[in-house]
Scaffold this active site. Structure first.
Site, mmCIF file in Angstrom:
data_model
loop_
_atom_site.group_PDB
_atom_site.id
_atom_site.type_symbol
_atom_site.label_atom_id
_atom_site.label_comp_id
_atom_site.label_asym_id
_atom_site.label_seq_id
_atom_site.Cartn_x
_atom_site.Cartn_y
_atom_site.Cartn_z
ATOM 1 N N HIS A 45 0.817 -1.220 0.000
ATOM 2 C CA HIS A 45 0.000 0.000 0.000
ATOM 3 C C HIS A 45 0.851 1.271 0.000
ATOM 4 O O HIS A 45 0.347 2.352 -0.298
ATOM 5 C CB HIS A 45 -0.989 -0.006 1.177
ATOM 6 C CG HIS A 45 -0.395 0.313 2.510
ATOM 7 N ND1 HIS A 45 -0.062 -0.651 3.434
ATOM 8 C CD2 HIS A 45 -0.071 1.493 3.094
ATOM 9 C CE1 HIS A 45 0.416 -0.090 4.518
ATOM 10 N NE2 HIS A 45 0.432 1.220 4.343
ATOM 11 N N ASP A 80 0.206 -7.535 1.488
ATOM 12 C CA ASP A 80 0.709 -6.165 1.652
ATOM 13 C C ASP A 80 2.228 -6.107 1.686
ATOM 14 O O ASP A 80 2.818 -5.322 2.430
ATOM 15 C CB ASP A 80 0.132 -5.519 2.916
ATOM 16 C CG ASP A 80 0.179 -3.985 2.842
ATOM 17 O OD1 ASP A 80 0.288 -3.454 1.722
ATOM 18 O OD2 ASP A 80 0.111 -3.341 3.905
ATOM 19 N N SER A 139 4.694 2.668 7.940
ATOM 20 C CA SER A 139 4.359 1.501 7.128
ATOM 21 C C SER A 139 5.554 1.085 6.268
ATOM 22 O O SER A 139 6.152 1.909 5.584
ATOM 23 C CB SER A 139 3.171 1.807 6.218
ATOM 24 O OG SER A 139 2.010 2.013 6.968
ATOM 25 N N THR A 162 3.006 -2.666 9.334
ATOM 26 C CA THR A 162 2.004 -2.496 8.278
ATOM 27 C C THR A 162 0.811 -1.651 8.662
ATOM 28 O O THR A 162 0.243 -0.973 7.817
ATOM 29 C CB THR A 162 1.505 -3.869 7.779
ATOM 30 O OG1 THR A 162 0.699 -3.690 6.616
ATOM 31 C CG2 THR A 162 0.697 -4.601 8.835
ATOM 32 N N LEU A 174 -6.162 -25.957 -1.764
ATOM 33 C CA LEU A 174 -6.694 -27.310 -1.583
ATOM 34 C C LEU A 174 -7.641 -27.683 -2.711
ATOM 35 O O LEU A 174 -7.786 -28.848 -3.046
ATOM 36 C CB LEU A 174 -7.425 -27.409 -0.247
ATOM 37 C CG LEU A 174 -6.562 -27.404 1.018
ATOM 38 C CD1 LEU A 174 -7.441 -27.182 2.249
ATOM 39 C CD2 LEU A 174 -5.790 -28.709 1.135
#
Length: 480
Positions: free
Chosen positions: A129, A159, A233, A249, A292
């Protein structure tokens, strides 16, 4: 009798004489003190000022300074610029075409942080971001150098973004070899909060394995009370050995991130960051996830009673896709996944979050309940397709490319698939599809994600209708 007054007079005279003598002595003593030279006064003891000792029990006081002297040169400030076109008519295409002279270019600038993790190759980790949508990105090193970066790749759902610079004399933070953090361990956050310059804050690990935060993608966060504010961040979270344990973050504040930190901060563990970085390098900037190959739903109290479960928790399998990892492992519809690699699974969101953090080929051990009896199976995760060409599903979708929804939308409660792109003058474009549309339903069959969307076209319907959400508004679109 005649001597009593004389005796009293004698006593009175004696008392006055003694008082005068004492008074003269006291006055003389006081005069001597006042008139005595200063050098004759005894020295007073020096004043005591409160201060920390330089050592305790013969040992120097603990300090983080030596460790931070090694770490801080590897933490950089990230500067981004994004060119945007603004118009008084907003996004209305008709008025934009009618009055192009009123549309202007504007440069949006933002600041973040990053961590050099490989000095030889110049690799820098930051948050997705921080650099999302940027047209220009540069970093400023601790020594004052500002360098342009080469964008390697990023993964919005964790992120994590990876950049590269070409420079000599770089310092790197060593990555912790394992995710062994415990609640109560001391940690230090380094970054560039609010753009004021490199800043260090400290705290403890408040929780590990934190998930369930809305709008933040796949989650396995470290929670700490070390202050992480806007601009932090992408910065470093290190242990007392100076090893990178996480990428900062987010912070939580009910009044918004710009209101500052209130002791609820989150970081992406180094194990996840390293895995994403390795994939971005190996796969030309792309992350390939394992899956899966099943669809599931939450276990309700009614389902729990019918499936022989004591507690209404877990993810019950509602569909097993052909040629999937789950099919190869022998999973069946009606099985309830209760744990994956020892991690408790309370519902379908928890299972999806677990899958999203695994790589292709990972052998996951599943604890399941089948017909009310415990069972353990092992499944080797297979590649999850990133996108599907519409023409491979149905000719009426020719020209469109469909992709998984960003995980932040799923965390907000959305299901379905996203239209990633649409070719101009294609059949899909003629049917009204646009890039960014979210397909939430179709009369081809039920689906929650991209594999389910593909499976729903096993028998294409004579008339194909898609339920689309665009700009927050749903409508039905006939595909011809």
């Amino acid at each position: 009798m005649t001597q009593a007054p004389k005796s009293r007079a004698t006593r009175t005279l004696l008392a006055l004489t003694l008082a005068a003598a004492f008074g003269g002595f006291a006055a003389t003593a006081l005069r001597d003190v006042v008139e005595a030279p200063a050098a004759a006064m005894p020295a007073l003891p020096p004043a005591t000022v409160g201060a920390l000792p330089t050592a305790v029990a013969g040992e120097p006081l603990p300090t983080l300074a030596p460790m931070l002297a090694r770490v801080t040169p590897a933490v950089v400030s990230v500067h981004t610029k994004q060119r945007v076109r603004v118009s008084p008519f907003g996004n209305d295409p008709m008025f934009r075409r009618m009055f192009p002279e009123l549309t202007q270019d504007r440069i949006n600038e933002s600041l973040g942080s990053g961590v050099i993790v490989d000095a030889a190759n110049g690799y820098i980790l930051t948050n997705h971001h921080v650099i999302e949508g940027a047209d220009e990105v540069s970093v400023t090193l601790a020594d004052g150098r500002t360098l342009p970066v080469n964008f390697v790749g990023s993964d919005a759902d964790t992120d994590i973004a990876l950049m590269q610079v070409k420079a000599s004399g770089l310092d790197a933070v060593p990555l912790a070899t394992a995710d062994t953090l415990r609640v109560g361990d001391f940690v230090v956050a380094v970054g560039n909060p609010f753009g004021i310059g490199q800043t260090v804050t400290s705290g403890i690990v408040s929780a590990v394995g934190r998930s369930g935060l809305r709008g933040l993608g796949f989650q396995n966060f470290i929670q700490t009370d070390a202050s992480i504010n806007p601009g932090n961040s992408g910065g470093a979270l290190v242990n007392l050995n100076g090893e990178l344990v996480g990428i900062n973050t987010a912070s939580f504040n009910p009044r918004g991130s710009m209101a500052g930190n209130i002791g609820l901060s989150f970081a992406i563990p180094t194990g996840i960051a390293r895995n994403i970085m390795d994939q971005l390098i190996a796969n030309d900037g792309v992350v390939i996830r394992g899956t899966l190959g099943i669809e599931t739903q939450d276990v309700t109290p009614d389902l729990a009673a019918g499936l022989g479960l004591k507690d209404p928790r877990g993810a019950v399998v509602t569909r097993v896709f052909r040629d999937s990892a789950a099919a190869a492992a022998g999973l069946r519809v009606g099985d309830v996944v209760l744990a994956a690699d020892g991690q408790r699974i309370d519902g379908q969101d928890a299972l999806r979050n677990f899958e999203g953090l695994q790589s292709v080929g990972h052998r996951v051990v599943l604890d399941i309940s089948r017909d009310g009896k415990p069972l353990q199976v092992t499944a080797a995760l297979r590649e999850q397709p990133r996108s599907l060409a519409g023409a491979d599903l149905d000719a009426r979708l020719q020209g469109a490319v469909f992709a998984e929804l960003p995980e932040r939308l799923r965390q907000a409660g959305a299901n379905g698939v996203m239209v990633e792109s649409v070719e101009r003058d294609s059949r899909a474009a003629g049917n009204g599809l646009r890039s960014g549309d979210v397909v939430v339903a179709a009369n081809s069959g039920q689906f929650d994600d991209l594999p389910g969307f593909r499976a729903s076209f096993t028998r294409p319907p004579a008339q194909l209708v898609l339920r689309i959400v665009r700009g927050g508004r749903p409508y039905n679109a006939m595909m011809r």
